[in-house]
Design an enzyme around this catalytic site. Structure first.
Site, PDB file in Angstrom:
ATOM      1  N   CYS A  78      -8.936   0.339  -2.391  1.00  0.00           N
ATOM      2  CA  CYS A  78      -9.561   1.595  -2.794  1.00  0.00           C
ATOM      3  C   CYS A  78      -9.763   1.574  -4.302  1.00  0.00           C
ATOM      4  CB  CYS A  78      -8.686   2.789  -2.408  1.00  0.00           C
ATOM      5  SG  CYS A  78      -9.372   4.394  -2.881  1.00  0.00           S
ATOM      6  N   ASP A  94       0.286   9.589   0.550  1.00  0.00           N
ATOM      7  CA  ASP A  94      -0.574   9.266  -0.580  1.00  0.00           C
ATOM      8  C   ASP A  94       0.125   9.604  -1.897  1.00  0.00           C
ATOM      9  OD1 ASP A  94      -3.186   9.295  -2.330  1.00  0.00           O
ATOM     10  OD2 ASP A  94      -3.896   8.655  -0.362  1.00  0.00           O
ATOM     11  N   ASP A  95      -0.632   9.787  -2.947  1.00  0.00           N
ATOM     12  CA  ASP A  95      -0.134  10.005  -4.300  1.00  0.00           C
ATOM     13  C   ASP A  95       0.851  11.181  -4.357  1.00  0.00           C
ATOM     14  OD1 ASP A  95       0.142   9.797  -7.025  1.00  0.00           O
ATOM     15  OD2 ASP A  95      -1.985  10.066  -7.479  1.00  0.00           O
ATOM     16  N   ASP A 143     -14.438   8.254  -2.063  1.00  0.00           N
ATOM     17  CA  ASP A 143     -13.664   9.486  -2.135  1.00  0.00           C
ATOM     18  C   ASP A 143     -14.490  10.693  -1.723  1.00  0.00           C
ATOM     19  OD1 ASP A 143     -11.305   8.341  -2.911  1.00  0.00           O
ATOM     20  OD2 ASP A 143     -11.506   8.793  -5.040  1.00  0.00           O
ATOM     21  N   ARG A 196      -8.775   8.951 -16.840  1.00  0.00           N
ATOM     22  CA  ARG A 196      -7.997   9.657 -15.820  1.00  0.00           C
ATOM     23  C   ARG A 196      -6.516   9.734 -16.225  1.00  0.00           C
ATOM     24  NH1 ARG A 196      -5.620   8.885 -10.501  1.00  0.00           N
ATOM     25  NH2 ARG A 196      -6.111  10.631  -9.138  1.00  0.00           N
ATOM     26  N   ASP A 230      -4.839   1.603  -4.756  1.00  0.00           N
ATOM     27  CA  ASP A 230      -5.883   2.353  -5.447  1.00  0.00           C
ATOM     28  C   ASP A 230      -6.094   1.831  -6.863  1.00  0.00           C
ATOM     29  OD1 ASP A 230      -7.843   4.295  -5.590  1.00  0.00           O
ATOM     30  OD2 ASP A 230      -6.529   5.910  -4.937  1.00  0.00           O
ATOM     31  N   MET A 231      -7.255   2.163  -7.438  1.00  0.00           N
ATOM     32  CA  MET A 231      -7.609   1.780  -8.804  1.00  0.00           C
ATOM     33  C   MET A 231      -8.701   2.749  -9.236  1.00  0.00           C
ATOM     34  SD  MET A 231     -10.189  -0.060 -10.568  1.00  0.00           S
ATOM     35  CE  MET A 231     -10.390  -1.389 -11.724  1.00  0.00           C
ATOM     36  N   LYS A 242      -1.958   1.528   0.750  1.00  0.00           N
ATOM     37  CA  LYS A 242      -3.235   1.920   0.172  1.00  0.00           C
ATOM     38  C   LYS A 242      -3.191   1.577  -1.313  1.00  0.00           C
ATOM     39  CE  LYS A 242      -6.408   5.792  -0.610  1.00  0.00           C
ATOM     40  NZ  LYS A 242      -6.634   7.252  -0.445  1.00  0.00           N
TER      41      LYS A 242
END
Length: 407
Positions: free
Chosen positions: A203, A43-44, A225, A120, A155-156, A153
């Protein structure tokens, strides 16, 4: 891709957040392989200087401090262990103070009248701009090809603001958001068509952008989440009114839960995740032997049951919005086999038992409940229901496995 078996993933996010590394991923792959997982997702935190949410979106280069040998050896090692490897992107966003924004300040969505609004710690890329579309397509395509990953994955994580394109110097363009989505569809159509063997998961802080348009390109969506097993009942129950179970992803996460602080038993958390495309967010490296056995047993059972979960009919039995219980059921087309989950939340001393009616079976047949070896008639289950134990303690789950008696 929508017809293939979805892999059971272990995602690095809640285990490490931004503190990913080569050492940790190697240990994660070893543990995942021994437990029965099918894909490891990085992931991130793997790119630029991404040690927090304040930097590096847009600079999609591997962090050499965390991964001195790159990520390709990890993908290859996972393949040796006979599991897949996925990776996280948030390609529509850009962080301030990145190389990309320095080189292309006109790629940022912004008004000519004021500075763009941070959300964010990030800004939007202007997807109405063909150059931006080409950049995202090339970046992800090159990553997929060079690393050999089989899972993305996507994401946004923020709301859209500043719906203006600086390249057109427009203001108050009423069709900007529409053109933005057309740009996004062009990007994902190109990528999913070119890399048809890769599973793309949608996501947006979870299910914030789960809609039929995105489902055309992304066969599954990380539904929220919020992984808390109480909140998930309402989330999954509500989403099921509009979307098939096969389109939802749910993970077994740590306790105390990272969003709510609740401590809910593994069996309940596992049952919620098992009612979707199931995966994990837990630390699978430092578990005890007993915990490892629980996880391995869960994965083995889910693999046997997921065809029924994805291909069977889904029925809601008890709404968590209206009572202290939540219940749903998966049953095959011929009504021969069924799996029922009944969640009871807060223990009430005046409830001596839990009654759940199951009106979607063959009322002319008998059914054997496999856990208790008890036979019930379909008409009894429909009209009267089944009475389940109601032991003290909060957040319990009952799992019923019904098989039609053919003798």
């Amino acid at each position: 891709m929508e017809k293939r078996k979805r892999p059971i993933v272990i995602n690095s996010w809640e285990m490490t957040y931004f503190n990913v590394s080569e050492r940790l991923l190697l240990e994660m792959i070893d543990s995942a392989s021994s437990l029965g997982f099918e894909t490891v997702v990085l992931d991130d935190g793997w790119f630029g200087k991404r040690n927090s949410s304040k930097t590096s979106l847009g600079d999609w280069t591997i962090d050499e401090e965390k991964f001195p040998n790159g990520i390709k050896p990890l993908v290859d090692y996972a393949k040796e262990k006979k599991i897949g490897f996925g990776i996280w992107f948030e390609p529509e966003m850009i962080s301030p103070n990145t190389d990309l924004i320095a080189q292309h300040p006109d790629w940022v969505m912004k008004s000519k009248s004021y500075e763009p609004i941070l959300g964010r710690n990030q800004l939007f890329l202007d997807l109405t701009n063909k150059e931006v579309q080409d950049f995202i397509i090339k970046t992800l395509s090159d990553t997929i090809t060079s690393l050999g990953v089989n899972y993305i994955k996507w994401d946004m994580n923020r709301h859209m603001t500043d719906p203006f394109s600086p390249t057109k110097m427009e203001n108050h363009s009423i069709d900007f958001s529409h053109r933005y989505m057309l740009g996004l569809y062009h990007i994902v159509n190109t990528l999913t068509s070119k890399h048809s063997d890769v599973l793309f998961e949608n996501c947006s802080s979870g299910g914030g952008r789960l809609d039929p348009g995105m489902l055309f390109y992304f066969p599954q969506t990380w539904i929220s989440d919020n992984t808390d097993a109480l909140d998930r009942q309402q989330i999954q129950y509500g989403a099921s009114y509009m979307f098939p179970i096969a389109s939802m992803t749910g993970h077994v996460s740590e306790v105390p839960n990272h969003q709510t602080g609740r401590k809910i038993a593994f069996e309940t958390r596992a049952a919620l995740a098992s009612s979707t495309n199931m995966g994990y967010e837990m630390d699978i490296i430092n578990m005890s032997g007993k915990e490892r056995q629980k996880v391995a047993n869960h994965l083995s059972t889910y693999k046997k049951e997921r065809d029924l979960i994805f291909e069977g009919d889904f029925y809601r039995l008890s709404s968590p919005n209206e009572s202290n219980m939540c219940g749903w059921m998966f049953v095959d087309e011929k009504k021969n086999n069924a799996i029922i989950y009944v969640f009871r939340n807060i223990y009430e001393v005046f409830d001596l038992s839990l009654l759940i009616r199951i009106p979607y079976l063959d009322t002319e047949a008998n059914y054997l409940e496999m856990n208790t070896n008890t036979v019930y008639s379909g008409s009894e289950l429909s009209a009267c229901g089944i009475s389940l134990e109601n032991p003290p303690g909060d957040f319990i789950v009952h799992k019923l496995i019904l098989e039609k008696v053919t003798d």
